[in-house]
Scaffold this motif. Sequence first.
Motif, PDB file in Angstrom:
ATOM      1  N   SER A   1      41.257  36.925  44.995  1.00 60.02           N
ATOM      2  CA  SER A   1      41.257  37.030  43.535  1.00 60.02           C
ATOM      3  C   SER A   1      39.827  36.956  43.016  1.00 60.02           C
ATOM      4  CB  SER A   1      42.078  35.894  42.919  1.00 60.02           C
ATOM      5  OG  SER A   1      41.384  34.670  43.042  1.00 60.02           O
TER       6      SER A   1
ATOM      7  N   GLN B   1      38.083  43.465  38.748  1.00 62.73           N
ATOM      8  CA  GLN B   1      39.218  43.556  39.661  1.00 62.73           C
ATOM      9  C   GLN B   1      40.414  44.108  38.895  1.00 62.73           C
ATOM     10  OE1 GLN B   1      41.050  39.850  41.130  1.00 62.73           O
ATOM     11  NE2 GLN B   1      41.168  40.843  43.130  1.00 62.73           N
TER      12      GLN B   1
ATOM     13  N   TRP C   1      44.186  44.546  38.007  1.00 61.27           N
ATOM     14  CA  TRP C   1      45.381  43.715  38.117  1.00 61.27           C
ATOM     15  C   TRP C   1      46.509  44.608  37.622  1.00 61.27           C
ATOM     16  CZ3 TRP C   1      44.392  39.343  40.576  1.00 61.27           C
ATOM     17  CH2 TRP C   1      45.379  38.364  40.649  1.00 61.27           C
TER      18      TRP C   1
END
Length: 147
Positions: free
Chosen positions: A135, A88, A90
């Motif tokens: 998340s 992911q 960020w």
Amino acid sequence: TRLTDGGKAMACSACTLSCYPRLSPCVIVAVTRGEQLLLASAHGRRANFYSTLAGFIEPGESAEAAVIREVREEVGVHVNNVRYFASQPWPFPGQLMLGFYADYVSGDFVLAPDEIEDAGWFGRDNLPPVPPAASISGQLIRTFFDH
């Protein structure tokens, strides 16, 4: 300087040198022990939830080695069987989270006091508040308990 490469970099108008933003790779790991996950609350955070463990990959270190080191440093336990889950971005402050599962091997909790406030083993029936599903930590937790 001017934007270049579709807005991903800045280029010097005089010498055409392109500069890309720094990207810091991090690992985030859900440690499993049977039907339980190791979850921790971070020291000094206002967020009122328990999450998976995370940390930066050091120069010259593989992501898998970073998982093993970070778990040992943050909570004092040993893990193996590190397996990739997903990643992911960020973007602020420029991190790429690489998500993993790892299996508990041995050890008792010895918490890094400057990083971890509390840690424990949690099952489906005693899960504390956890990060949202958006998340990668939330995805690791939900995927484990949905299996």
